[in-house]
Design a protein around this motif. Sequence first.
Motif, PDB file in Angstrom:
ATOM      1  N   TRP A  55       0.862  -1.183   0.000  1.00 34.72           N
ATOM      2  CA  TRP A  55       0.000   0.000   0.000  1.00 34.72           C
ATOM      3  C   TRP A  55       0.902   1.239   0.000  1.00 34.72           C
ATOM      4  N   VAL A  56       0.676   2.147  -0.952  1.00 33.10           N
ATOM      5  CA  VAL A  56       1.501   3.349  -1.051  1.00 33.10           C
ATOM      6  C   VAL A  56       0.615   4.564  -1.305  1.00 33.10           C
ATOM      7  N   THR A  57       1.117   5.717  -0.949  1.00 25.09           N
ATOM      8  CA  THR A  57       0.396   6.950  -1.254  1.00 25.09           C
ATOM      9  C   THR A  57       0.608   7.294  -2.723  1.00 25.09           C
ATOM     10  N   ARG A  58      -0.221   8.179  -3.238  1.00 24.15           N
ATOM     11  CA  ARG A  58      -0.071   8.585  -4.635  1.00 24.15           C
ATOM     12  C   ARG A  58       1.293   9.221  -4.873  1.00 24.15           C
ATOM     13  N   GLU A  59       1.753  10.009  -3.908  1.00 21.17           N
ATOM     14  CA  GLU A  59       3.053  10.665  -4.057  1.00 21.17           C
ATOM     15  C   GLU A  59       4.186   9.637  -4.075  1.00 21.17           C
ATOM     16  N   GLU A  60       4.042   8.552  -3.316  1.00 18.58           N
ATOM     17  CA  GLU A  60       5.096   7.536  -3.243  1.00 18.58           C
ATOM     18  C   GLU A  60       5.211   6.707  -4.523  1.00 18.58           C
ATOM     19  N   LEU A  61       4.188   6.762  -5.382  1.00 14.59           N
ATOM     20  CA  LEU A  61       4.244   5.998  -6.630  1.00 14.59           C
ATOM     21  C   LEU A  61       5.485   6.355  -7.448  1.00 14.59           C
ATOM     22  N   GLU A  62       5.912   7.603  -7.330  1.00 15.67           N
ATOM     23  CA  GLU A  62       7.060   8.087  -8.093  1.00 15.67           C
ATOM     24  C   GLU A  62       8.354   7.355  -7.721  1.00 15.67           C
ATOM     25  N   GLN A  63       8.390   6.761  -6.536  1.00 19.28           N
ATOM     26  CA  GLN A  63       9.604   6.106  -6.050  1.00 19.28           C
ATOM     27  C   GLN A  63       9.798   4.701  -6.615  1.00 19.28           C
ATOM     28  N   TYR A  64       8.758   4.137  -7.217  1.00 22.06           N
ATOM     29  CA  TYR A  64       8.796   2.740  -7.642  1.00 22.06           C
ATOM     30  C   TYR A  64       8.958   2.620  -9.153  1.00 22.06           C
ATOM     31  N   PRO A  65       9.732   1.622  -9.613  1.00 19.26           N
ATOM     32  CA  PRO A  65       9.858   1.401 -11.061  1.00 19.26           C
ATOM     33  C   PRO A  65       8.641   0.669 -11.622  1.00 19.26           C
ATOM     34  N   PHE A  66       7.997   1.262 -12.619  1.00 19.00           N
ATOM     35  CA  PHE A  66       6.815   0.685 -13.267  1.00 19.00           C
ATOM     36  C   PHE A  66       7.090   0.479 -14.755  1.00 19.00           C
ATOM     37  N   PRO A  67       6.439  -0.508 -15.385  1.00 21.09           N
ATOM     38  CA  PRO A  67       6.480  -0.593 -16.850  1.00 21.09           C
ATOM     39  C   PRO A  67       5.835   0.653 -17.449  1.00 21.09           C
ATOM     40  N   LYS A  68       6.130   0.928 -18.707  1.00 26.35           N
ATOM     41  CA  LYS A  68       5.681   2.179 -19.322  1.00 26.35           C
ATOM     42  C   LYS A  68       4.177   2.360 -19.280  1.00 26.35           C
ATOM     43  N   ALA A  69       3.418   1.285 -19.555  1.00 24.49           N
ATOM     44  CA  ALA A  69       1.960   1.409 -19.558  1.00 24.49           C
ATOM     45  C   ALA A  69       1.443   1.778 -18.168  1.00 24.49           C
ATOM     46  N   ASN A  70       1.960   1.107 -17.139  1.00 31.33           N
ATOM     47  CA  ASN A  70       1.557   1.423 -15.773  1.00 31.33           C
ATOM     48  C   ASN A  70       2.058   2.793 -15.336  1.00 31.33           C
ATOM     49  N   LYS A  71       3.204   3.199 -15.864  1.00 30.93           N
ATOM     50  CA  LYS A  71       3.758   4.504 -15.530  1.00 30.93           C
ATOM     51  C   LYS A  71       2.809   5.620 -15.947  1.00 30.93           C
ATOM     52  N   MET A  72       2.139   5.442 -17.067  1.00 26.90           N
ATOM     53  CA  MET A  72       1.161   6.442 -17.508  1.00 26.90           C
ATOM     54  C   MET A  72       0.004   6.542 -16.518  1.00 26.90           C
ATOM     55  N   LEU A  73      -0.328   5.404 -15.915  1.00 27.21           N
ATOM     56  CA  LEU A  73      -1.383   5.419 -14.890  1.00 27.21           C
ATOM     57  C   LEU A  73      -0.918   6.163 -13.646  1.00 27.21           C
ATOM     58  N   THR A  74       0.316   5.875 -13.221  1.00 22.04           N
ATOM     59  CA  THR A  74       0.813   6.514 -11.998  1.00 22.04           C
ATOM     60  C   THR A  74       0.893   8.025 -12.167  1.00 22.04           C
ATOM     61  N   GLU A  75       1.323   8.479 -13.352  1.00 22.73           N
ATOM     62  CA  GLU A  75       1.421   9.914 -13.598  1.00 22.73           C
ATOM     63  C   GLU A  75       0.047  10.576 -13.517  1.00 22.73           C
ATOM     64  N   LYS A  76      -0.962   9.885 -14.049  1.00 16.23           N
ATOM     65  CA  LYS A  76      -2.324  10.442 -13.992  1.00 16.23           C
ATOM     66  C   LYS A  76      -2.830  10.439 -12.556  1.00 16.23           C
ATOM     67  N   LEU A  77      -2.528   9.386 -11.806  1.00 15.77           N
ATOM     68  CA  LEU A  77      -2.996   9.286 -10.419  1.00 15.77           C
ATOM     69  C   LEU A  77      -2.348  10.354  -9.541  1.00 15.77           C
ATOM     70  N   ILE A  78      -1.070  10.633  -9.793  1.00 17.39           N
ATOM     71  CA  ILE A  78      -0.380  11.646  -9.002  1.00 17.39           C
ATOM     72  C   ILE A  78      -0.985  13.027  -9.256  1.00 17.39           C
ATOM     73  N   LYS A  79      -1.419  13.270 -10.499  1.00 18.60           N
ATOM     74  CA  LYS A  79      -2.006  14.571 -10.854  1.00 18.60           C
ATOM     75  C   LYS A  79      -3.448  14.699 -10.397  1.00 18.60           C
ATOM     76  N   GLU A  80      -4.140  13.541 -10.248  1.00 23.59           N
ATOM     77  CA  GLU A  80      -5.550  13.572  -9.850  1.00 23.59           C
ATOM     78  C   GLU A  80      -5.684  14.185  -8.454  1.00 23.59           C
ATOM     79  N   PRO A  81      -6.733  14.959  -8.219  1.00 19.53           N
ATOM     80  CA  PRO A  81      -6.922  15.540  -6.878  1.00 19.53           C
ATOM     81  C   PRO A  81      -7.274  14.467  -5.859  1.00 19.53           C
TER      82      PRO A  81
END
Length: 356
Positions: free
Chosen positions: A330-356
Amino acid sequence: MQNSDFSSHLLKWYQYHKRPMPWRDEPDPYKIWISEIMLQQTRVDQATPYFRNFISLFPTVFELANADQQQVLKAWEGLGYYSRARNLHAAAKMVVQEYDGKLPESYTEIIKLKGIGPYTAAAVTSIAFNKPNAVVDGNVIRVLTRYFGIEDDTRSTKTRNKVQEFANKLIDYDRPGDFNQALMELGSEVCTPSNPDCENCPIQTGCVASKMAKTDIIPYKSPAKKKPHHTIGVGIIESKEGKLLIALRPENAMLGGLWEFPGGKQKENEPIQETVERELKEELGVEVKAYKELMSLKHTYSHFSITMHAWFCTLLSGTPKPRESQEVRWVTREELEQYPFPKANKMLTEKLIKEP
């Protein structure tokens, strides 16, 4: 054109036309090795910033060997073909443990390292150690099949072996590293797949394809098999505290060692929401309700393509357990940036970090 003329014309051209690259004319075998691994399946312009960042993080083989795999994968994030990074990390440990931190100079020794095949072994030993080992990649195949008028299918092992034989005979024994780089540079910059610049080619006078006006049909490559396409559903479970659930892919699986949002392939005639709910039950042992789609995206891998649908999910019952992954977290949205993701999932993390 004699072999010596081929080499002298090529090397003279290379002297004046070689592109500046951060690893070119680099005396450190470690950096040459890193660059060659990165350039597998990757364009020079794409690899360059990754190379600079990677070397700043791991300036020697000792830092790389001592690094955590997650650090290495994070530095590789977005470059793709992640087995290269895992193999590179494993090979660095081997170099430190078995070769006292010095990259082996011989072809027979260096090819024992994980992730190093015939091409990389030839490239590194020729460039770093001046060994007369000829490289054969896509650029070299294009140049030499045109030069010698080889019209056989370049997908066949027989044709590639024939090209290797010619490369072995042509290589300059005094400057093998420059020769290999020059041949690849010629294929990249002049002897291009379409509309080659024959007038400015240093070896045009001996080129069969140019003389016979066959540069449009040589090299011949039989049609590739059609890539399968999969529809994928992944679930984004958010806890009451606002944390998101991510899973660590199995070490030996494709994209092993990277994190992802759990999910899987859609079955025939299955609504995508049901795919997400079923996959999370199978992978995590939980009951969820997929209630809202965050986004869908398309991504192409080397052997297949996907359309990924990411859905927000409510956890109805059960505690998530890593049934098909190494670990869940379990991680916070901000912590997603610390983890290595495949490119497709990375697009999800970037959107989640920007989401309010």
